[in-house]
Write a protein that holds these residues in place. Structure first.
Motif, PDB file in Angstrom:
ATOM      1  N   LEU A  72       0.836  -1.191   0.000  1.00  0.00           N
ATOM      2  CA  LEU A  72       0.000   0.000   0.000  1.00  0.00           C
ATOM      3  C   LEU A  72       0.870   1.241   0.000  1.00  0.00           C
ATOM      4  O   LEU A  72       1.806   1.349   0.788  1.00  0.00           O
ATOM      5  N   ASP A  73       0.554   2.145  -0.920  1.00  0.00           N
ATOM      6  CA  ASP A  73       1.283   3.409  -1.027  1.00  0.00           C
ATOM      7  C   ASP A  73       0.478   4.592  -0.513  1.00  0.00           C
ATOM      8  O   ASP A  73       1.040   5.535   0.039  1.00  0.00           O
ATOM      9  N   VAL A  74      -0.839   4.562  -0.720  1.00  0.00           N
ATOM     10  CA  VAL A  74      -1.693   5.694  -0.342  1.00  0.00           C
ATOM     11  C   VAL A  74      -2.965   5.162   0.318  1.00  0.00           C
ATOM     12  O   VAL A  74      -3.668   4.337  -0.267  1.00  0.00           O
ATOM     13  N   LEU A  75      -3.228   5.646   1.513  1.00  0.00           N
ATOM     14  CA  LEU A  75      -4.468   5.336   2.222  1.00  0.00           C
ATOM     15  C   LEU A  75      -5.320   6.590   2.236  1.00  0.00           C
ATOM     16  O   LEU A  75      -4.898   7.626   2.769  1.00  0.00           O
ATOM     17  N   ILE A  76      -6.497   6.510   1.630  1.00  0.00           N
ATOM     18  CA  ILE A  76      -7.430   7.637   1.648  1.00  0.00           C
ATOM     19  C   ILE A  76      -8.583   7.267   2.562  1.00  0.00           C
ATOM     20  O   ILE A  76      -9.409   6.412   2.234  1.00  0.00           O
ATOM     21  N   ASN A  77      -8.608   7.897   3.741  1.00  0.00           N
ATOM     22  CA  ASN A  77      -9.675   7.693   4.716  1.00  0.00           C
ATOM     23  C   ASN A  77     -10.833   8.604   4.344  1.00  0.00           C
ATOM     24  O   ASN A  77     -10.811   9.799   4.638  1.00  0.00           O
ATOM     25  N   ASN A  78     -11.818   8.030   3.678  1.00  0.00           N
ATOM     26  CA  ASN A  78     -12.948   8.796   3.189  1.00  0.00           C
ATOM     27  C   ASN A  78     -14.261   8.411   3.874  1.00  0.00           C
ATOM     28  O   ASN A  78     -15.176   9.216   3.937  1.00  0.00           O
ATOM     29  N   ALA A  79     -14.368   7.195   4.395  1.00  0.00           N
ATOM     30  CA  ALA A  79     -15.624   6.744   4.993  1.00  0.00           C
ATOM     31  C   ALA A  79     -16.050   7.689   6.107  1.00  0.00           C
ATOM     32  O   ALA A  79     -15.226   8.158   6.887  1.00  0.00           O
ATOM     33  N   GLY A  80     -17.326   7.962   6.156  1.00  0.00           N
ATOM     34  CA  GLY A  80     -17.833   8.848   7.201  1.00  0.00           C
ATOM     35  C   GLY A  80     -19.344   8.870   7.226  1.00  0.00           C
ATOM     36  O   GLY A  80     -19.999   8.377   6.320  1.00  0.00           O
ATOM     37  N   ILE A  81     -19.867   9.447   8.298  1.00  0.00           N
ATOM     38  CA  ILE A  81     -21.310   9.628   8.420  1.00  0.00           C
ATOM     39  C   ILE A  81     -21.598  11.075   8.811  1.00  0.00           C
ATOM     40  O   ILE A  81     -20.765  11.742   9.429  1.00  0.00           O
ATOM     41  N   ALA A  98     -17.289   7.385  16.515  1.00  0.00           N
ATOM     42  CA  ALA A  98     -16.913   6.002  16.205  1.00  0.00           C
ATOM     43  C   ALA A  98     -16.498   5.856  14.746  1.00  0.00           C
ATOM     44  O   ALA A  98     -15.493   5.203  14.437  1.00  0.00           O
ATOM     45  N   VAL A  99     -17.240   6.454  13.845  1.00  0.00           N
ATOM     46  CA  VAL A  99     -16.946   6.326  12.412  1.00  0.00           C
ATOM     47  C   VAL A  99     -15.896   7.341  11.973  1.00  0.00           C
ATOM     48  O   VAL A  99     -14.849   6.984  11.425  1.00  0.00           O
ATOM     49  N   ASN A 100     -16.177   8.618  12.195  1.00  0.00           N
ATOM     50  CA  ASN A 100     -15.360   9.682  11.607  1.00  0.00           C
ATOM     51  C   ASN A 100     -14.006   9.859  12.276  1.00  0.00           C
ATOM     52  O   ASN A 100     -13.049  10.264  11.615  1.00  0.00           O
ATOM     53  N   ASN A 124      -6.632  12.126   4.754  1.00  0.00           N
ATOM     54  CA  ASN A 124      -7.893  12.101   5.495  1.00  0.00           C
ATOM     55  C   ASN A 124      -8.853  13.116   4.894  1.00  0.00           C
ATOM     56  O   ASN A 124      -8.556  14.312   4.848  1.00  0.00           O
ATOM     57  N   ASN A 125      -9.999  12.609   4.443  1.00  0.00           N
ATOM     58  CA  ASN A 125     -11.031  13.478   3.891  1.00  0.00           C
ATOM     59  C   ASN A 125     -11.812  14.063   5.063  1.00  0.00           C
ATOM     60  O   ASN A 125     -12.586  13.367   5.705  1.00  0.00           O
ATOM     61  N   LEU A 126     -11.597  15.325   5.318  1.00  0.00           N
ATOM     62  CA  LEU A 126     -12.247  16.021   6.424  1.00  0.00           C
ATOM     63  C   LEU A 126     -13.399  16.847   5.870  1.00  0.00           C
ATOM     64  O   LEU A 126     -14.116  16.395   5.002  1.00  0.00           O
ATOM     65  N   SER A 127     -13.531  18.029   6.356  1.00  0.00           N
ATOM     66  CA  SER A 127     -14.603  18.926   5.941  1.00  0.00           C
ATOM     67  C   SER A 127     -14.287  20.311   6.486  1.00  0.00           C
ATOM     68  O   SER A 127     -13.669  20.431   7.547  1.00  0.00           O
ATOM     69  N   TYR A 140     -21.396  15.844  13.659  1.00  0.00           N
ATOM     70  CA  TYR A 140     -20.502  15.637  12.523  1.00  0.00           C
ATOM     71  C   TYR A 140     -19.363  16.645  12.572  1.00  0.00           C
ATOM     72  O   TYR A 140     -18.188  16.294  12.448  1.00  0.00           O
ATOM     73  N   SER A 141     -19.717  17.918  12.769  1.00  0.00           N
ATOM     74  CA  SER A 141     -18.710  18.978  12.814  1.00  0.00           C
ATOM     75  C   SER A 141     -17.702  18.734  13.931  1.00  0.00           C
ATOM     76  O   SER A 141     -16.491  18.890  13.734  1.00  0.00           O
ATOM     77  N   ALA A 142     -18.177  18.332  15.098  1.00  0.00           N
ATOM     78  CA  ALA A 142     -17.276  18.053  16.226  1.00  0.00           C
ATOM     79  C   ALA A 142     -16.347  16.885  15.902  1.00  0.00           C
ATOM     80  O   ALA A 142     -15.151  16.923  16.214  1.00  0.00           O
ATOM     81  N   SER A 143     -16.891  15.847  15.268  1.00  0.00           N
ATOM     82  CA  SER A 143     -16.049  14.691  14.931  1.00  0.00           C
ATOM     83  C   SER A 143     -14.996  15.062  13.895  1.00  0.00           C
ATOM     84  O   SER A 143     -13.864  14.574  13.947  1.00  0.00           O
TER      85      SER A 143
END
Length: 191
Positions: A72-81, A98-100, A124-127, A140-143
């Motif tokens: 693995l070269d790149v991990l993109i953490n995108n899963a979220g609620i 738990a998720v984010n 890490n895909n944030l917001s 969501y915002s706090a997480s």
């Protein structure tokens, strides 16, 4: 900048919305292998895509996914609620964390040995909600604020291991997750 061409990329939450777009973009940028992580594996027509059962809150699925990934070269953490809430129910806050937050942390820790071996990257895909809470999704915002701080801490700690860590601060994106919200923060209910 994270180079994708010729690299093995894992994208969590890759079955819809931003995740699906990330999978397609990784393929367009000539990734050699794209691991598509979702709670339940999905089919993909491109032979470079390997579906993985990878619910970010399921430690057994995470362990099996690590075993299935050769390199693995790149991990993109995108899963979220993102659930609509008013901070009155602690369970909703805990679910977001738990998720984010913890899901991203657990996946990153599990794949870290492979990323150290390759001198890889975590994205890490944030917001933008990490900095400016959206009134109808404060949990969501706090997480995402917590995840931004985790991302910054990982950046400082993992650099000595040759792993770069990046935060992507997306704004409003037209996806299933945001379908019922308008840009002013109100929710349009369909009856």
């Amino acid at each position: 900048m994270v180079v994708i061409a010729g690299k093995a990329v894992l994208i969590t939450g890759g079955n819809r919305g931003i995740g699906r777009a990330l999978v397609e973009e990784a393929l367009r940028r000539d990734a050699s292998r794209v691991y598509l992580g979702t709670r339940a594996p999905v089919e993909h027509p491109d032979g470079r895509v390997t579906p993985l059962a990878l619910g970010v809150t399921d430690r057994e699925q995470i362990r099996r996914a690590v075993d299935a990934v050769e390199s693995l070269d790149v991990l993109i953490n995108n899963a979220g609620i993102a659930l609509y809430d008013d901070l009155s129910d602690r369970r909703v806050i805990e679910q977001h964390l738990a998720v984010n937050l913890f899901g991203t942390y657990d996946v990153t820790q599990a794949f870290l040995p492979l990323l150290i071996r390759s001198g890889g990257a975590v994205v890490n895909n944030l917001s933008v909600n990490a900095f400016a809470p959206f009134p109808v999704i404060p949990a969501y915002s706090a997480s995402k604020a917590a995840l931004f701080n985790l991302t910054q801490s990982l950046r400082a700690l993992l650099t000595e291991h040759g792993v770069s860590v990046h935060a992507v601060l997306t704004g409003p994106v037209d996806t299933d997750m945001s379908r019922d919200a308008d840009s002013r923060g109100s929710v349009q209910l369909t009856v």
